[in-house]
Structure formats: structure tokens, C-alpha cells
Motif scaffolding. Structure first.
Motif, PDB file in Angstrom:
ATOM      1  N   GLN A  64      25.762  10.339  65.863  1.00 37.98           N
ATOM      2  CA  GLN A  64      25.816  11.570  66.649  1.00 37.98           C
ATOM      3  C   GLN A  64      26.270  11.285  68.073  1.00 37.98           C
ATOM      4  OE1 GLN A  64      21.736  12.844  65.908  1.00 37.98           O
ATOM      5  NE2 GLN A  64      22.479  14.438  64.533  1.00 37.98           N
ATOM      6  N   GLU A  65      25.701  10.251  68.670  1.00 39.30           N
ATOM      7  CA  GLU A  65      26.094   9.847  70.022  1.00 39.30           C
ATOM      8  C   GLU A  65      27.562   9.427  70.060  1.00 39.30           C
ATOM      9  OE1 GLU A  65      25.011   6.232  73.163  1.00 39.30           O
ATOM     10  OE2 GLU A  65      23.790   6.552  71.365  1.00 39.30           O
ATOM     11  N   ASP A  66      27.986   8.665  69.052  1.00 40.37           N
ATOM     12  CA  ASP A  66      29.370   8.187  69.013  1.00 40.37           C
ATOM     13  C   ASP A  66      30.357   9.343  68.921  1.00 40.37           C
ATOM     14  OD1 ASP A  66      28.472   5.588  69.128  1.00 40.37           O
ATOM     15  OD2 ASP A  66      28.590   5.262  66.967  1.00 40.37           O
ATOM     16  N   PHE A  67      30.052  10.320  68.087  1.00 43.29           N
ATOM     17  CA  PHE A  67      30.985  11.429  67.909  1.00 43.29           C
ATOM     18  C   PHE A  67      30.997  12.368  69.111  1.00 43.29           C
ATOM     19  CE2 PHE A  67      30.336  10.840  63.100  1.00 43.29           C
ATOM     20  CZ  PHE A  67      31.345   9.883  63.057  1.00 43.29           C
ATOM     21  N   LEU A  68      29.894  12.442  69.833  1.00 43.86           N
ATOM     22  CA  LEU A  68      29.893  13.225  71.068  1.00 43.86           C
ATOM     23  C   LEU A  68      30.779  12.564  72.123  1.00 43.86           C
ATOM     24  CD1 LEU A  68      26.166  14.374  71.340  1.00 43.86           C
ATOM     25  CD2 LEU A  68      28.166  15.762  70.759  1.00 43.86           C
ATOM     26  N   ILE A  69      30.799  11.232  72.124  1.00 45.74           N
ATOM     27  CA  ILE A  69      31.717  10.520  73.018  1.00 45.74           C
ATOM     28  C   ILE A  69      33.159  10.839  72.638  1.00 45.74           C
ATOM     29  CG2 ILE A  69      32.570   8.235  73.685  1.00 45.74           C
ATOM     30  CD1 ILE A  69      29.674   7.231  73.351  1.00 45.74           C
ATOM     31  N   ALA A  70      33.441  10.834  71.321  1.00 46.22           N
ATOM     32  CA  ALA A  70      34.790  11.170  70.864  1.00 46.22           C
ATOM     33  C   ALA A  70      35.172  12.579  71.296  1.00 46.22           C
ATOM     34  CB  ALA A  70      34.868  11.031  69.344  1.00 46.22           C
ATOM     35  N   LYS A  71      34.219  13.484  71.249  1.00 49.38           N
ATOM     36  CA  LYS A  71      34.510  14.867  71.645  1.00 49.38           C
ATOM     37  C   LYS A  71      34.813  14.952  73.140  1.00 49.38           C
ATOM     38  CE  LYS A  71      33.063  19.587  70.763  1.00 49.38           C
ATOM     39  NZ  LYS A  71      34.282  19.843  69.967  1.00 49.38           N
ATOM     40  N   LYS A  72      34.090  14.164  73.938  1.00 48.39           N
ATOM     41  CA  LYS A  72      34.372  14.140  75.378  1.00 48.39           C
ATOM     42  C   LYS A  72      35.776  13.605  75.663  1.00 48.39           C
ATOM     43  CE  LYS A  72      29.584  13.686  76.980  1.00 48.39           C
ATOM     44  NZ  LYS A  72      28.599  12.814  77.660  1.00 48.39           N
ATOM     45  N   LEU A  73      36.239  12.737  74.786  1.00 48.76           N
ATOM     46  CA  LEU A  73      37.601  12.206  74.905  1.00 48.76           C
ATOM     47  C   LEU A  73      38.633  13.185  74.346  1.00 48.76           C
ATOM     48  CD1 LEU A  73      36.912   8.516  73.832  1.00 48.76           C
ATOM     49  CD2 LEU A  73      37.409   9.332  76.134  1.00 48.76           C
ATOM     50  N   ARG A  74      38.160  14.341  73.908  1.00 50.90           N
ATOM     51  CA  ARG A  74      38.980  15.411  73.359  1.00 50.90           C
ATOM     52  C   ARG A  74      39.690  15.015  72.067  1.00 50.90           C
ATOM     53  NH1 ARG A  74      42.198  18.946  77.551  1.00 50.90           N
ATOM     54  NH2 ARG A  74      42.318  20.179  75.636  1.00 50.90           N
ATOM     55  N   HIS A  75      39.039  14.128  71.322  1.00 50.55           N
ATOM     56  CA  HIS A  75      39.535  13.853  69.977  1.00 50.55           C
ATOM     57  C   HIS A  75      39.312  15.090  69.112  1.00 50.55           C
ATOM     58  CE1 HIS A  75      39.142   9.169  70.223  1.00 50.55           C
ATOM     59  NE2 HIS A  75      39.874   9.683  71.194  1.00 50.55           N
ATOM     60  N   ASN A  76      40.218  15.312  68.175  1.00 51.05           N
ATOM     61  CA  ASN A  76      40.031  16.433  67.250  1.00 51.05           C
ATOM     62  C   ASN A  76      40.048  15.970  65.794  1.00 51.05           C
ATOM     63  OD1 ASN A  76      42.738  15.915  66.766  1.00 51.05           O
ATOM     64  ND2 ASN A  76      43.480  17.784  67.744  1.00 51.05           N
ATOM     65  N   ALA A  77      40.074  14.640  65.577  1.00 49.52           N
ATOM     66  CA  ALA A  77      40.067  14.091  64.221  1.00 49.52           C
ATOM     67  C   ALA A  77      39.310  12.771  64.205  1.00 49.52           C
ATOM     68  CB  ALA A  77      41.493  13.882  63.715  1.00 49.52           C
ATOM     69  N   ILE A  78      38.625  12.515  63.114  1.00 51.29           N
ATOM     70  CA  ILE A  78      37.910  11.257  62.920  1.00 51.29           C
ATOM     71  C   ILE A  78      38.197  10.759  61.505  1.00 51.29           C
ATOM     72  CG2 ILE A  78      35.655  10.136  62.671  1.00 51.29           C
ATOM     73  CD1 ILE A  78      36.169  10.696  65.536  1.00 51.29           C
ATOM     74  N   ARG A  79      38.554   9.492  61.403  1.00 49.60           N
ATOM     75  CA  ARG A  79      38.664   8.858  60.087  1.00 49.60           C
ATOM     76  C   ARG A  79      37.519   7.869  59.950  1.00 49.60           C
ATOM     77  NH1 ARG A  79      42.894   4.209  58.205  1.00 49.60           N
ATOM     78  NH2 ARG A  79      41.817   3.709  56.266  1.00 49.60           N
ATOM     79  N   LEU A  80      36.760   7.998  58.872  1.00 52.70           N
ATOM     80  CA  LEU A  80      35.647   7.089  58.602  1.00 52.70           C
ATOM     81  C   LEU A  80      35.703   6.670  57.142  1.00 52.70           C
ATOM     82  CD1 LEU A  80      33.319   8.858  56.868  1.00 52.70           C
ATOM     83  CD2 LEU A  80      33.124   9.981  59.085  1.00 52.70           C
ATOM     84  N   SER A  81      34.908   5.659  56.797  1.00 53.86           N
ATOM     85  CA  SER A  81      34.821   5.273  55.388  1.00 53.86           C
ATOM     86  C   SER A  81      33.386   5.384  54.915  1.00 53.86           C
ATOM     87  CB  SER A  81      35.334   3.845  55.181  1.00 53.86           C
ATOM     88  OG  SER A  81      34.424   2.880  55.670  1.00 53.86           O
ATOM     89  N   VAL A  82      33.229   5.602  53.618  1.00 53.61           N
ATOM     90  CA  VAL A  82      31.914   5.572  52.985  1.00 53.61           C
ATOM     91  C   VAL A  82      31.769   4.204  52.329  1.00 53.61           C
ATOM     92  CG1 VAL A  82      31.680   8.045  52.674  1.00 53.61           C
ATOM     93  CG2 VAL A  82      32.857   6.724  50.920  1.00 53.61           C
ATOM     94  N   GLU A  83      30.604   3.602  52.467  1.00 52.56           N
ATOM     95  CA  GLU A  83      30.376   2.246  51.967  1.00 52.56           C
ATOM     96  C   GLU A  83      29.922   2.279  50.510  1.00 52.56           C
ATOM     97  OE1 GLU A  83      29.965  -1.722  51.419  1.00 52.56           O
ATOM     98  OE2 GLU A  83      31.007  -0.719  53.076  1.00 52.56           O
ATOM     99  N   TRP A  84      30.785   1.779  49.644  1.00 50.54           N
ATOM    100  CA  TRP A  84      30.535   1.779  48.199  1.00 50.54           C
ATOM    101  C   TRP A  84      29.203   1.100  47.870  1.00 50.54           C
ATOM    102  CZ3 TRP A  84      34.858  -0.276  44.377  1.00 50.54           C
ATOM    103  CH2 TRP A  84      34.512   0.051  43.058  1.00 50.54           C
ATOM    104  N   SER A  85      28.918  -0.033  48.525  1.00 53.39           N
ATOM    105  CA  SER A  85      27.701  -0.776  48.191  1.00 53.39           C
ATOM    106  C   SER A  85      26.429  -0.050  48.612  1.00 53.39           C
ATOM    107  CB  SER A  85      27.745  -2.168  48.825  1.00 53.39           C
ATOM    108  OG  SER A  85      27.711  -2.092  50.240  1.00 53.39           O
ATOM    109  N   ARG A  86      26.520   0.848  49.581  1.00 55.52           N
ATOM    110  CA  ARG A  86      25.355   1.673  49.925  1.00 55.52           C
ATOM    111  C   ARG A  86      25.138   2.742  48.855  1.00 55.52           C
ATOM    112  NH1 ARG A  86      23.153   1.260  55.049  1.00 55.52           N
ATOM    113  NH2 ARG A  86      24.485   0.626  56.800  1.00 55.52           N
ATOM    114  N   ILE A  87      26.223   3.375  48.463  1.00 53.18           N
ATOM    115  CA  ILE A  87      26.125   4.511  47.547  1.00 53.18           C
ATOM    116  C   ILE A  87      25.820   4.060  46.125  1.00 53.18           C
ATOM    117  CG2 ILE A  87      27.475   6.396  46.517  1.00 53.18           C
ATOM    118  CD1 ILE A  87      28.926   6.613  49.220  1.00 53.18           C
ATOM    119  N   ALA A  88      26.365   2.910  45.724  1.00 55.39           N
ATOM    120  CA  ALA A  88      26.133   2.383  44.366  1.00 55.39           C
ATOM    121  C   ALA A  88      25.613   0.955  44.473  1.00 55.39           C
ATOM    122  CB  ALA A  88      27.417   2.431  43.552  1.00 55.39           C
ATOM    123  N   PRO A  89      24.324   0.766  44.757  1.00 59.56           N
ATOM    124  CA  PRO A  89      23.780  -0.593  44.896  1.00 59.56           C
ATOM    125  C   PRO A  89      23.846  -1.397  43.604  1.00 59.56           C
ATOM    126  CG  PRO A  89      22.025   1.047  44.904  1.00 59.56           C
ATOM    127  CD  PRO A  89      23.310   1.800  44.998  1.00 59.56           C
TER     128      PRO A  89
END
Length: 237
Positions: A64-89
Motif C-alpha cells: 500500500q505504501e509502495d503504490f501510494l509512492i507510485a501515485k505521487k510520481l503520477r504513475h498510471n500503470a503497475i506491472r507486478l507478478s504473482v508468485e507461483w510457489s506462494r499460490i501452489a505450495p
């Protein structure tokens, strides 16, 4: 969608305002293993030849803190990944709490007006997947399709762009040809087989995503180097 910032430059003492075109996406890209911290159930953590990130920047808890920083930088897009090993242990074993986490992450991004890019595979693999041969095993294509189906079914409404696999050419080269990344192989044949399997996995994931969302925007991230001669008249260059 919030417009990206204008940029003011000075030429000859005069201010000049540069504007991004309408619809331009200005943002940041991150991968789970590089930023989240606390990931222990994958092949990069389960080795002793290259450095491990540990808690990294603790993005898992501070997104949440990280994305608020991105918003202050006026970013309008974020690319992230989902971690397979978290979702399917384990194979066929889904961690619903981790899917809840990524749902919260994407919910926040949509609430704040970001365009979302989600990467399904960004270099790392679950330990159980690697133990079966990883991407060198033809089974990997179907296993990745099953993972894709689970993620899309749960998170698809919150995703604007899908990136199935991040830089399969780089992964195959550094993991199976140069031997610098897990599983530290050095085989031209394995490199070819892994790359073919990853491209086929992209095709299968594309089909899975479009079965849910026929108009979905789906691709994979390819790393392509371009070289230009410093001196076009020099044969050495």
C-alpha cells in the motif's frame, strides 16, 4: 485513467513542456521474488550459488505504501507478478490466503486508478515443479495452464493486461545454457527444449485466459537487444 506527468525542459533559456500522448501508460514493473520478501518455497531460494533476497523491500507487507509512492510520481500503470510457489505450495494444493493477498493488492491498484499488468511467471518456480524437471519436462505446459486457470478464475476481473511469461529467452539462456540461474544447467539441447515448452505454455495460457475473457489483452515479455555501430563506416564496429 490519470494522465502521466508533463515534463518541463529548457532549451536556449526557454522552457519547453513535453507531453505524453493521451492513453500513454507511465509506470513501474516489479516481480514478486525480487520485492515481496519471505518467499522460501521456490527454486531460487532452495540453492546456495547465488544471493537470496531475504525480506527484500518487504513489498508483501508494504504494498500500500509502495503504490501510494507510485501515485505521487503520477504513475498510471503497475506491472507486478504473482508468485507461483506462494499460490501452489504443492501440486494441486492451492493457498487461498495467498490468492486473497493478491486480490487485495489488485483491488487497491484499481481503486487508485492504475492500469494493471499481471505476470504469471517471472523466472522463479515452485520446488515441486522443479523437482519434476521444471520447464525441461513436457508436463510443464499443462501444469502452467492449470496454474493460469486458477489465477484467472480468481483475479481476472482486476487485470487489464496479462503477461504470461517474462522473457523466456533470457530464462532459458541463463538457466539452461550459461548455467548462472537455477537449475544451473549447461546444455544447448535443454535450452532449446525449455524455450519450446515455455512458448507452448504461453499459447496454452493465452487460450485459458481467452476462455474466461475473449477480449483479454495477452502477451509475453521478450527481451531483445539492439546494437548500432558507433561508427557506421567502421567494419570493426
Amino acid at each position: 485513467m490519470k494522465k502521466p506527468p508533463n515534463i518541463t525542459t529548457r532549451q536556449g533559456g526557454k522552457a519547453r513542456i513535453l507531453k505524453f500522448p493521451d492513453g500513454f501508460l507511465w509506470g513501474s514493473a516489479i516481480s514478486a521474488y525480487q520485492v515481496e520478501g519471505g518467499i522460501t518455497n521456490n527454486d531460487w531460494e532452495n540453492q546456495n550459488r547465488i544471493a537470496k533476497p531475504g525480506r527484500a523491500c518487504d513489498h508483501y507487507h508494504r504494498f500500500q505504501e509502495d503504490f501510494l509512492i507510485a501515485k505521487k510520481l503520477r504513475h498510471n500503470a503497475i506491472r507486478l507478478s504473482v508468485e507461483w510457489s506462494r499460490i501452489a505450495p504443492a501440486e494441486g494444493n492451492w493457498n487461498e490466503e495467498e490468492l486473497d493477498h493478491y486480490e487485495h493488492v489488485l483491488d487497491m491498484l484499481k481503486e487508485k486508478g492504475f492500469t494493471t499488468f499481471v505476470t504469471l511467471h517471472h523466472f522463479t518456480n515452485p520446488i515441486w515443479f522443479s523437482a519434476q524437471g521444471g520447464w525441461a519436462n513436457k508436463k510443464s505446459v499443462g501444469q502452467f495452464a492449470v496454474f493460469t486457470d486458477k489465477v484467472v478464475d480468481r483475479l481476472g476481473e482486476l487485470v487489464d493486461f496479462w503477461v504470461t511469461i517474462n522473457e523466456p529467452n533470457i530464462y532459458a539462456n541463463l538457466s539452461y545454457l550459461r548455467g548462472r540461474w537455477p537449475p544451473f544447467e549447461s546444455s544447448s539441447w535443454l535450452t532449446y527444449r525449455v524455450y519450446r515448452n515455455m512458448l507452448e505454455a504461453h499459447n496454452r495460457a493465452y487460450e485459458v485466459i481467452h476462455a474466461y475473457y475473449p477480449e483479454a489483452l495477452v502477451g509475453f515479455a521478450q527481451n531483445i537487444s539492439y546494437n548500432e555501430a558507433g561508427n557506421p563506416d567502421s567494419p570493426w564496429d
